[in-house]
Design a protein around this motif. Sequence first.
Motif, PDB file in Angstrom:
ATOM      1  N   VAL A 184       0.847  -1.197   0.000  1.00 53.62           N
ATOM      2  CA  VAL A 184       0.000   0.000   0.000  1.00 53.62           C
ATOM      3  C   VAL A 184       0.884   1.249   0.000  1.00 53.62           C
ATOM      4  O   VAL A 184       0.635   2.208  -0.725  1.00 53.62           O
ATOM      5  N   LEU A 185       1.930   1.196   0.809  1.00 49.98           N
ATOM      6  CA  LEU A 185       2.862   2.331   0.861  1.00 49.98           C
ATOM      7  C   LEU A 185       3.403   2.657  -0.522  1.00 49.98           C
ATOM      8  O   LEU A 185       3.449   3.811  -0.938  1.00 49.98           O
ATOM      9  N   MET A 186       3.807   1.589  -1.223  1.00 50.26           N
ATOM     10  CA  MET A 186       4.441   1.808  -2.508  1.00 50.26           C
ATOM     11  C   MET A 186       3.429   2.173  -3.595  1.00 50.26           C
ATOM     12  O   MET A 186       3.542   3.188  -4.276  1.00 50.26           O
ATOM     13  N   LEU A 187       2.393   1.329  -3.760  1.00 52.67           N
ATOM     14  CA  LEU A 187       1.500   1.467  -4.919  1.00 52.67           C
ATOM     15  C   LEU A 187       0.502   2.593  -4.749  1.00 52.67           C
ATOM     16  O   LEU A 187       0.051   3.179  -5.722  1.00 52.67           O
ATOM     17  N   SER A 188       0.155   2.890  -3.483  1.00 53.53           N
ATOM     18  CA  SER A 188      -0.891   3.888  -3.304  1.00 53.53           C
ATOM     19  C   SER A 188      -0.332   5.204  -2.784  1.00 53.53           C
ATOM     20  O   SER A 188      -0.643   6.269  -3.297  1.00 53.53           O
ATOM     21  N   TYR A 189       0.523   5.132  -1.752  1.00 50.99           N
ATOM     22  CA  TYR A 189       0.940   6.379  -1.099  1.00 50.99           C
ATOM     23  C   TYR A 189       2.088   7.067  -1.842  1.00 50.99           C
ATOM     24  O   TYR A 189       2.017   8.239  -2.170  1.00 50.99           O
ATOM     25  N   LEU A 190       3.165   6.318  -2.116  1.00 53.31           N
ATOM     26  CA  LEU A 190       4.336   6.947  -2.721  1.00 53.31           C
ATOM     27  C   LEU A 190       4.263   6.971  -4.241  1.00 53.31           C
ATOM     28  O   LEU A 190       4.526   7.989  -4.860  1.00 53.31           O
ATOM     29  N   GLY A 191       3.967   5.804  -4.828  1.00 55.14           N
ATOM     30  CA  GLY A 191       3.854   5.745  -6.280  1.00 55.14           C
ATOM     31  C   GLY A 191       5.172   5.800  -7.018  1.00 55.14           C
ATOM     32  O   GLY A 191       5.207   5.925  -8.224  1.00 55.14           O
ATOM     33  N   ALA A 192       6.291   5.744  -6.283  1.00 52.60           N
ATOM     34  CA  ALA A 192       7.598   5.736  -6.945  1.00 52.60           C
ATOM     35  C   ALA A 192       8.595   5.086  -6.009  1.00 52.60           C
ATOM     36  O   ALA A 192       8.474   5.215  -4.792  1.00 52.60           O
ATOM     37  N   TRP A 193       9.566   4.375  -6.593  1.00 59.63           N
ATOM     38  CA  TRP A 193      10.583   3.771  -5.733  1.00 59.63           C
ATOM     39  C   TRP A 193      11.728   4.747  -5.537  1.00 59.63           C
ATOM     40  O   TRP A 193      12.173   5.407  -6.464  1.00 59.63           O
ATOM     41  N   SER A 194      12.150   4.868  -4.267  1.00 58.81           N
ATOM     42  CA  SER A 194      13.385   5.594  -3.997  1.00 58.81           C
ATOM     43  C   SER A 194      14.129   4.775  -2.957  1.00 58.81           C
ATOM     44  O   SER A 194      13.570   3.867  -2.371  1.00 58.81           O
ATOM     45  N   HIS A 195      15.380   5.124  -2.699  1.00 63.75           N
ATOM     46  CA  HIS A 195      16.217   4.343  -1.791  1.00 63.75           C
ATOM     47  C   HIS A 195      15.564   4.199  -0.418  1.00 63.75           C
ATOM     48  O   HIS A 195      15.235   5.196   0.227  1.00 63.75           O
ATOM     49  N   LEU A 196      15.344   2.956   0.040  1.00 64.96           N
ATOM     50  CA  LEU A 196      14.729   2.640   1.337  1.00 64.96           C
ATOM     51  C   LEU A 196      13.546   3.550   1.677  1.00 64.96           C
ATOM     52  O   LEU A 196      13.654   4.468   2.498  1.00 64.96           O
ATOM     53  N   PRO A 197      12.395   3.298   1.049  1.00 62.29           N
ATOM     54  CA  PRO A 197      11.297   4.257   1.130  1.00 62.29           C
ATOM     55  C   PRO A 197      10.501   4.281   2.442  1.00 62.29           C
ATOM     56  O   PRO A 197       9.719   5.194   2.622  1.00 62.29           O
ATOM     57  N   THR A 198      10.695   3.302   3.346  1.00 66.08           N
ATOM     58  CA  THR A 198       9.782   3.255   4.501  1.00 66.08           C
ATOM     59  C   THR A 198      10.039   4.360   5.517  1.00 66.08           C
ATOM     60  O   THR A 198       9.107   4.799   6.194  1.00 66.08           O
ATOM     61  N   LYS A 199      11.285   4.821   5.652  1.00 63.13           N
ATOM     62  CA  LYS A 199      11.604   5.988   6.487  1.00 63.13           C
ATOM     63  C   LYS A 199      11.068   5.902   7.920  1.00 63.13           C
ATOM     64  O   LYS A 199      10.568   6.871   8.464  1.00 63.13           O
ATOM     65  N   GLY A 200      11.161   4.713   8.514  1.00 69.47           N
ATOM     66  CA  GLY A 200      10.812   4.602   9.929  1.00 69.47           C
ATOM     67  C   GLY A 200       9.353   4.317  10.227  1.00 69.47           C
ATOM     68  O   GLY A 200       8.965   4.225  11.379  1.00 69.47           O
ATOM     69  N   LEU A 201       8.509   4.178   9.178  1.00 62.44           N
ATOM     70  CA  LEU A 201       7.092   3.860   9.415  1.00 62.44           C
ATOM     71  C   LEU A 201       6.930   2.515  10.110  1.00 62.44           C
ATOM     72  O   LEU A 201       6.056   2.347  10.951  1.00 62.44           O
ATOM     73  N   GLY A 202       7.777   1.556   9.750  1.00 58.16           N
ATOM     74  CA  GLY A 202       7.683   0.229  10.352  1.00 58.16           C
ATOM     75  C   GLY A 202       7.982   0.261  11.844  1.00 58.16           C
ATOM     76  O   GLY A 202       7.295  -0.366  12.642  1.00 58.16           O
ATOM     77  N   TRP A 203       9.016   1.037  12.218  1.00 59.07           N
ATOM     78  CA  TRP A 203       9.336   1.158  13.648  1.00 59.07           C
ATOM     79  C   TRP A 203       8.178   1.802  14.383  1.00 59.07           C
ATOM     80  O   TRP A 203       7.856   1.435  15.515  1.00 59.07           O
ATOM     81  N   LEU A 204       7.565   2.783  13.734  1.00 57.55           N
ATOM     82  CA  LEU A 204       6.441   3.480  14.352  1.00 57.55           C
ATOM     83  C   LEU A 204       5.290   2.509  14.597  1.00 57.55           C
ATOM     84  O   LEU A 204       4.662   2.513  15.664  1.00 57.55           O
ATOM     85  N   ALA A 205       5.042   1.646  13.600  1.00 61.87           N
ATOM     86  CA  ALA A 205       3.978   0.652  13.756  1.00 61.87           C
ATOM     87  C   ALA A 205       4.278  -0.261  14.934  1.00 61.87           C
ATOM     88  O   ALA A 205       3.385  -0.627  15.702  1.00 61.87           O
ATOM     89  N   PHE A 206       5.554  -0.583  15.104  1.00 62.78           N
ATOM     90  CA  PHE A 206       5.960  -1.433  16.223  1.00 62.78           C
ATOM     91  C   PHE A 206       5.666  -0.746  17.557  1.00 62.78           C
ATOM     92  O   PHE A 206       5.115  -1.356  18.480  1.00 62.78           O
ATOM     93  N   GLY A 207       5.990   0.537  17.637  1.00 65.00           N
ATOM     94  CA  GLY A 207       5.696   1.286  18.854  1.00 65.00           C
ATOM     95  C   GLY A 207       4.202   1.374  19.114  1.00 65.00           C
ATOM     96  O   GLY A 207       3.740   1.269  20.253  1.00 65.00           O
ATOM     97  N   LEU A 208       3.459   1.499  18.039  1.00 64.74           N
ATOM     98  CA  LEU A 208       2.004   1.600  18.120  1.00 64.74           C
ATOM     99  C   LEU A 208       1.400   0.374  18.800  1.00 64.74           C
ATOM    100  O   LEU A 208       0.498   0.488  19.638  1.00 64.74           O
ATOM    101  N   VAL A 209       1.895  -0.808  18.451  1.00 70.88           N
ATOM    102  CA  VAL A 209       1.369  -2.040  19.033  1.00 70.88           C
ATOM    103  C   VAL A 209       1.595  -2.031  20.538  1.00 70.88           C
ATOM    104  O   VAL A 209       0.719  -2.393  21.321  1.00 70.88           O
ATOM    105  N   MET A 210       2.783  -1.594  20.938  1.00 69.01           N
ATOM    106  CA  MET A 210       3.120  -1.611  22.359  1.00 69.01           C
ATOM    107  C   MET A 210       2.156  -0.729  23.137  1.00 69.01           C
ATOM    108  O   MET A 210       1.681  -1.100  24.201  1.00 69.01           O
ATOM    109  N   PHE A 211       1.890   0.477  22.598  1.00 72.14           N
ATOM    110  CA  PHE A 211       1.063   1.346  23.429  1.00 72.14           C
ATOM    111  C   PHE A 211      -0.425   1.170  23.173  1.00 72.14           C
ATOM    112  O   PHE A 211      -1.238   1.739  23.879  1.00 72.14           O
TER     113      PHE A 211
END
Lengths: 297, 360
Positions: free
Chosen positions: A192-219
Amino acid sequence: MIEISPTLWPFTTRFLEVSTILVLAAVGELLTQRSGVINVGIEGLMLFGAATSFLTAQAFGPLWGFATGTLVGAFLGLFHAMLSVSLRVNQIISGMGVWLFATGFVTYWADRYTGPLKATIPRISGLTPAFFIALAVVIIIWFVLTRTHFGLKIRSVGENPAAAEVSGVNVTWTRYFCTTVGGALGGFSGAVLMLSYLGAWSHLPTKGLGWLAFGLVMFSLWRPGILLVGALAFGFVWQFAISPESIFPGFPAPLPVNRMLPFLLTIIILTIISTERFRRRWALMKPEALGQPYIKE
Amino acid sequence: MLKLDIGRIKRERIIIISGRRAVEISLLSIATSFVLFSLVLMYEGADPLVAYQNMFSFAFDPKLGLSLTIHRSVLILFTTLAFIIPLRAGLWNVGMEGQFYLGTIGAFFMAYTFASLPSEILIPLILLGAAAAGSLYGAIAGTLRGKFNVNEVVVTLMMNNIAFWLIYLLVVGGPWAGIAESSSRPLPKSAHAPYIFNTPFTSFLAIALAVVLFVFLTKTTTGFKIRVLGHSINTAKYVGIDEFKMSVLVMSLGGAIAGLAGYHMWAGDPAFLMIPRPEAYKAVGDLTYWGIILGLVTLLNPVPAIPASFFMGSIIVGATVLVRRLRLPFGFDFLFLGMISITFAAFQFFYNYRLKVMKK
């Protein structure tokens, strides 16, 4: 002085998109953690999902992109389950390994195709269809976890695997299932991040969203409902950090300060929620056996 | 269930693992990752032997890569030590990246502020600044953990991202912006790391630190308290070890060590002597995660961390040759590092189990 801008609706759709990405990855992690497995490699799952979906979408169209992104996530989840459940490797190491592998592999694999997507996905009055899928997934996972027999099994495996095993639940199988589904959701969120939100590939596109999701689960205290609310708030903060001027024209703060906000917020909320008073009042605790491999003696 | 005890092979649990076995396992996992990577090399049409020969001849050639290898190895050594100390007390410090960035900020702040001082005074000041900034950053996570029992893994991960943007704020168009686009002003000449035997002095500092920490952990009372806490929180409580104090201590110690790397990295390599653009310092920040893997491979012992870091550094430096000299695709070196990390993770199995062939 501060006025509401006409770009409010486009902004809303964008931030709901970020929330979608966050909630998909986080609710998958929530399911994984409820079964007692911790997967710190969400960022890696998302990177793999994003790269796979990007390359597939370029060749066969976006629908296939979503499919392969999800599949690759499921495979990585399965791999993590193999390492952490069967081989009983330390789960943080295994997750970190998956993440480091993803950063390397994805750079090698997709960076040479850096550029925009050929085809975009259809939108519902500007909103990504994945948003509704995410809502459905949250409701399904909430329903399964709290209202079904199978959900009870998952939770029992996460709380006390030995007791669950005695009462006839297959601990290994349940953990494999949850980790694989969690991985698939992580991969889908990357797609979804790639095909819908960004729409273009660039070097390591997640920029910390995954870590944020991890923190989200904890709290979220491992509750899908709180998780959804948290993801909406964080999507807002994230998008606001990128383009504050689309709500408040002439917003003064420089960009990087805003970019810190979601992470800072996680720490603050986590601290508040971790205090003894909060935990006791809500009687919500983390899965007792989280991160511990189950050893049948 | 993935049954490993099908047939005649049985897995046997190991409670205490010997140092010799740990060395054997790490060598085995390195060998495995080399074999796996050979397949990828062959897929790309390169001869694995030529590639490996190129890698190591570059990494260990005193004229070409050796100084770079030592430099990167010391960075890894610092981060490994920064990971080892907190985990000895049971705390997962995955915030070396953030502490490294903060150390960078501390060091550069000192260097810019007191640029006119002679280097005999300035460099101790810089080291102090780097260590203080890193240790304060680590102490935040330690305090939250000790006081409110907040999960330190999440906190340090979030703080890594905050620190990334903190440097961004200072460097890209900020008060430290240099003439070149999105990198900082150069370090003043007096702040450059002095060289001993053609190596920055911080390298010797790191090795000395590893030995000192080994003595600290095994021979002192505080080190003993740390290890008790790491083994069992209940025992620690029973004998009256202050969990809060210990958490703060180990995290700030880890942070200080990672912070020193922030000075070493930029002042010890003539190619930098400033903070580079965000992608470049982020790439270095990602290297700090090797501390986690090496810390576990060396069984949390600071002394074997020295050769382990050196070996890892040689691979990190050598792998760049694959892209530059052999014209393999961009990111190929990162792929190799990723494959090593995942093989290490998988081989953690052998730290807990031993496969045994049963006689029927």
